[in-house]
Design a protein around this motif. Sequence first.
Motif, PDB file in Angstrom:
ATOM      1  N   ASP A 194       0.822  -1.205   0.000  1.00 54.60           N
ATOM      2  CA  ASP A 194       0.000   0.000   0.000  1.00 54.60           C
ATOM      3  C   ASP A 194       0.863   1.265   0.000  1.00 54.60           C
ATOM      4  OD1 ASP A 194       1.007  -0.019   2.559  1.00 54.60           O
ATOM      5  OD2 ASP A 194      -0.949  -0.214   3.558  1.00 54.60           O
ATOM      6  N   ASP A 195       2.138   1.107  -0.418  1.00 58.27           N
ATOM      7  CA  ASP A 195       3.017   2.271  -0.530  1.00 58.27           C
ATOM      8  C   ASP A 195       3.219   2.619  -2.002  1.00 58.27           C
ATOM      9  OD1 ASP A 195       4.679   0.257  -1.439  1.00 58.27           O
ATOM     10  OD2 ASP A 195       6.224   0.531   0.093  1.00 58.27           O
ATOM     11  N   GLN A 196       4.286   3.325  -2.319  1.00 60.27           N
ATOM     12  CA  GLN A 196       4.507   3.779  -3.695  1.00 60.27           C
ATOM     13  C   GLN A 196       4.869   2.648  -4.646  1.00 60.27           C
ATOM     14  OE1 GLN A 196       6.506   4.366  -1.106  1.00 60.27           O
ATOM     15  NE2 GLN A 196       8.637   4.744  -1.695  1.00 60.27           N
ATOM     16  N   TYR A 197       5.086   1.436  -4.130  1.00 63.95           N
ATOM     17  CA  TYR A 197       5.404   0.283  -4.974  1.00 63.95           C
ATOM     18  C   TYR A 197       4.208  -0.644  -5.192  1.00 63.95           C
ATOM     19  CZ  TYR A 197      10.252   1.665  -4.243  1.00 63.95           C
ATOM     20  OH  TYR A 197      11.438   2.365  -4.205  1.00 63.95           O
ATOM     21  N   GLY A 198       3.044  -0.275  -4.711  1.00 65.89           N
ATOM     22  CA  GLY A 198       1.878  -1.138  -4.837  1.00 65.89           C
ATOM     23  C   GLY A 198       0.644  -0.380  -5.277  1.00 65.89           C
ATOM     24  N   GLY A 199      -0.377  -1.150  -5.648  1.00 67.89           N
ATOM     25  CA  GLY A 199      -1.642  -0.534  -6.048  1.00 67.89           C
ATOM     26  C   GLY A 199      -1.760  -0.405  -7.546  1.00 67.89           C
ATOM     27  N   SER A 200      -1.550   0.782  -8.069  1.00 69.20           N
ATOM     28  CA  SER A 200      -1.734   1.055  -9.493  1.00 69.20           C
ATOM     29  C   SER A 200      -0.661   0.351 -10.321  1.00 69.20           C
ATOM     30  CB  SER A 200      -1.671   2.551  -9.756  1.00 69.20           C
ATOM     31  OG  SER A 200      -0.356   3.049  -9.516  1.00 69.20           O
ATOM     32  N   LEU A 201      -0.929   0.204 -11.613  1.00 70.02           N
ATOM     33  CA  LEU A 201       0.056  -0.387 -12.513  1.00 70.02           C
ATOM     34  C   LEU A 201       1.345   0.437 -12.507  1.00 70.02           C
ATOM     35  CD1 LEU A 201       0.840  -2.458 -14.666  1.00 70.02           C
ATOM     36  CD2 LEU A 201      -0.286  -1.005 -16.375  1.00 70.02           C
ATOM     37  N   GLU A 202       1.213   1.758 -12.487  1.00 74.75           N
ATOM     38  CA  GLU A 202       2.402   2.609 -12.443  1.00 74.75           C
ATOM     39  C   GLU A 202       3.224   2.335 -11.188  1.00 74.75           C
ATOM     40  OE1 GLU A 202       3.718   7.332 -12.628  1.00 74.75           O
ATOM     41  OE2 GLU A 202       1.595   6.775 -12.630  1.00 74.75           O
ATOM     42  N   ASN A 203       2.567   2.230 -10.049  1.00 76.03           N
ATOM     43  CA  ASN A 203       3.285   1.961  -8.810  1.00 76.03           C
ATOM     44  C   ASN A 203       3.925   0.580  -8.815  1.00 76.03           C
ATOM     45  OD1 ASN A 203       2.667   4.449  -7.774  1.00 76.03           O
ATOM     46  ND2 ASN A 203       1.201   3.712  -6.246  1.00 76.03           N
ATOM     47  N   ARG A 204       3.228  -0.408  -9.338  1.00 77.37           N
ATOM     48  CA  ARG A 204       3.778  -1.771  -9.363  1.00 77.37           C
ATOM     49  C   ARG A 204       4.960  -1.893 -10.323  1.00 77.37           C
ATOM     50  NH1 ARG A 204       0.018  -4.837 -11.587  1.00 77.37           N
ATOM     51  NH2 ARG A 204      -1.709  -3.335 -11.678  1.00 77.37           N
ATOM     52  N   THR A 205       5.037  -0.988 -11.286  1.00 75.03           N
ATOM     53  CA  THR A 205       6.151  -0.991 -12.230  1.00 75.03           C
ATOM     54  C   THR A 205       7.355  -0.227 -11.687  1.00 75.03           C
ATOM     55  OG1 THR A 205       4.493  -1.023 -14.010  1.00 75.03           O
ATOM     56  CG2 THR A 205       6.735  -0.560 -14.670  1.00 75.03           C
ATOM     57  N   ARG A 206       7.159   0.509 -10.612  1.00 72.08           N
ATOM     58  CA  ARG A 206       8.192   1.416 -10.103  1.00 72.08           C
ATOM     59  C   ARG A 206       9.503   0.700  -9.759  1.00 72.08           C
ATOM     60  NH1 ARG A 206       7.165   6.379  -8.289  1.00 72.08           N
ATOM     61  NH2 ARG A 206       4.967   5.815  -7.979  1.00 72.08           N
ATOM     62  N   PHE A 207       9.422  -0.466  -9.126  1.00 70.97           N
ATOM     63  CA  PHE A 207      10.629  -1.198  -8.737  1.00 70.97           C
ATOM     64  C   PHE A 207      11.467  -1.542  -9.966  1.00 70.97           C
ATOM     65  CE2 PHE A 207      12.539  -5.448  -7.532  1.00 70.97           C
ATOM     66  CZ  PHE A 207      13.488  -4.937  -6.661  1.00 70.97           C
ATOM     67  N   LEU A 252       4.884  -0.605 -20.641  1.00 67.42           N
ATOM     68  CA  LEU A 252       6.110  -0.559 -21.434  1.00 67.42           C
ATOM     69  C   LEU A 252       6.702   0.842 -21.506  1.00 67.42           C
ATOM     70  CD1 LEU A 252       5.012  -2.878 -24.373  1.00 67.42           C
ATOM     71  CD2 LEU A 252       6.631  -3.449 -22.554  1.00 67.42           C
ATOM     72  N   SER A 253       5.840   1.861 -21.558  1.00 67.19           N
ATOM     73  CA  SER A 253       6.355   3.228 -21.681  1.00 67.19           C
ATOM     74  C   SER A 253       7.152   3.626 -20.449  1.00 67.19           C
ATOM     75  CB  SER A 253       5.208   4.213 -21.914  1.00 67.19           C
ATOM     76  OG  SER A 253       4.378   4.326 -20.780  1.00 67.19           O
ATOM     77  N   LEU A 254       6.732   3.160 -19.284  1.00 58.67           N
ATOM     78  CA  LEU A 254       7.460   3.464 -18.052  1.00 58.67           C
ATOM     79  C   LEU A 254       8.867   2.879 -18.090  1.00 58.67           C
ATOM     80  CD1 LEU A 254       4.530   2.765 -15.574  1.00 58.67           C
ATOM     81  CD2 LEU A 254       5.570   5.009 -16.005  1.00 58.67           C
ATOM     82  N   LEU A 255       8.982   1.644 -18.537  1.00 57.15           N
ATOM     83  CA  LEU A 255      10.280   0.983 -18.616  1.00 57.15           C
ATOM     84  C   LEU A 255      11.123   1.558 -19.742  1.00 57.15           C
ATOM     85  CD1 LEU A 255       8.943  -2.605 -18.000  1.00 57.15           C
ATOM     86  CD2 LEU A 255      10.493  -1.379 -16.476  1.00 57.15           C
ATOM     87  N   SER A 256      10.473   1.850 -20.864  1.00 59.97           N
ATOM     88  CA  SER A 256      11.181   2.444 -21.993  1.00 59.97           C
ATOM     89  C   SER A 256      11.786   3.789 -21.616  1.00 59.97           C
ATOM     90  CB  SER A 256      10.227   2.599 -23.177  1.00 59.97           C
ATOM     91  OG  SER A 256      10.874   3.159 -24.286  1.00 59.97           O
TER      92      SER A 256
END
Length: 374
Positions: A194-207, A252-256
Motif C-alpha cells: 500500500d506504498d509507492q510500490y503497490g496498487g496502481s500499474l504505475e506503482n507496481r512498475t516502479r521497482f 512498457l512506456s514506463l520501462l522504456s
Amino acid sequence: MSSSKNTNINKLFEPFSLGKLSLKNKTVMAPMTRAFSPNYAPNDEVAAYYRRRAEGEVGLIITEGTFVGHEGANGYENVPAIYGEQALAGWKKVVDEVHSAGGKIAPQLWHVGSVRKSGIGPNKSAPAYSPSGLYKPGAPNGVAMSQDDINEVIAAFAQAALDAKNIGFDAIEVHGAHGYLVDQFFWQGTNQRDDQYGGSLENRTRFGVEIVQAIRAAVGEDFTIIFRFSQWKQQDYSAKLCETPDELAQFLSLLSDAGVDIFHASTRRFWVPEFEGSDLNLAGWTKKLTNKPVITVGNVGLDSDFIGEGNADLSGTSNPTGIDELLVRLNNDEFDLVGIGRALLVDPQWVNKIKHNAISDIKPFNKKSLMSLS
C-alpha cells in the motif's frame, strides 16, 4: 499481420545494430538455467558451452540467469553468481571465449524473490524476499521487503551491470519475467503493498523502473539494456499483467522511458495472439507500442512444449520443425530478433542448420538430450 506469406529466410541472417551493439544476425540464444556452475562460478566447461554456440553463429548469446549480490537473490544450487572475485573471473573467461569465436554475449541479471527456498545459496539462512511475502496469491513465503531491502536490491542490480560491462559483456538483460522478484512487484497477485510500490500499474512498475534507472546511471548511455518480461508466471500460466493494449502501453512506456533499449517479450508459444482481434503476439504488440527493438521467443524450432501446466514433461520428445510462420512475422517487421531456447540448448549448430535448410540434422529435445548437453 499482413496476408503476405513471405518466408524468405534472408532477413533472419541480416546484421542488427543498436548503438554500440552490432550482431552478425538476428538470432538470440534465450537464457536457460543449467545448474552446471559449482560454487556459483562458471568454470571452463561453462565457457566451452557458450563458445560452441558462438561458433554455431548465434547472433547474441544471453546467458542463463546469474544472481546478483543480494543475500536472497539465489534460489537454486550450482547456478552462477555475477558478483565476487571467483564468479566474475569465471564470467571473464566465458566472455573471452565467446568473443574469440566471433560472438556477442549478455548476462541475464536475476533475483528469484519468493521462489527461494531456505538452505539454498551462499547464505543459506537468508529469507525469501518479495513485495508482500507472497509466493503466489494466498501462498505466503518469506518476508515483505522494506525500503532498505528495496534499495539494496536495486544497488545490487546496478553493481552487477557495471561489473558485467567492465569484464567485457556486450549488453545486459534484466530478468523481469516468469514470477521472479521483479515480476512479483509487477503482478497484483504477489504485490499487495500500500506504498509507492503497490496498487496502481504505475506503482507496481516502479521497482523495475528504478532498477533500470540505476543500471543506466551505472553503465552510461551507450551500453545496451535488455529487459525480459512476461504475462505468464511459473506460479500461474494464465496470469496477465496487462489485460488490454492500453495497459501494456502504459507498462512498457514506463520501462522504456527509464532506459530500456530492447524488450524481450517472453511467451510460451510465439504464434499465439496476445489480445483478441489481432494476430500480433506479445513481441509484436511491444514493438508496435514502443517502436523499440524486440526479441520474440517461445517454442521456436520445436513441435511441442517442454513445460505443461505445473510441471516439466520429459516423457516425450520435441522434434525439430520448420520456422515458416516465424519468418512470415519477421518479414512483416512484427519483431526484430528471434530468441531460440531448447532447440539451441541441445544443438549448438541450430542456427547454421536452419540457414542451410538442414532441419533433418537438428537434434530433438528430450530427457536423453537434456542429460547430455553439448
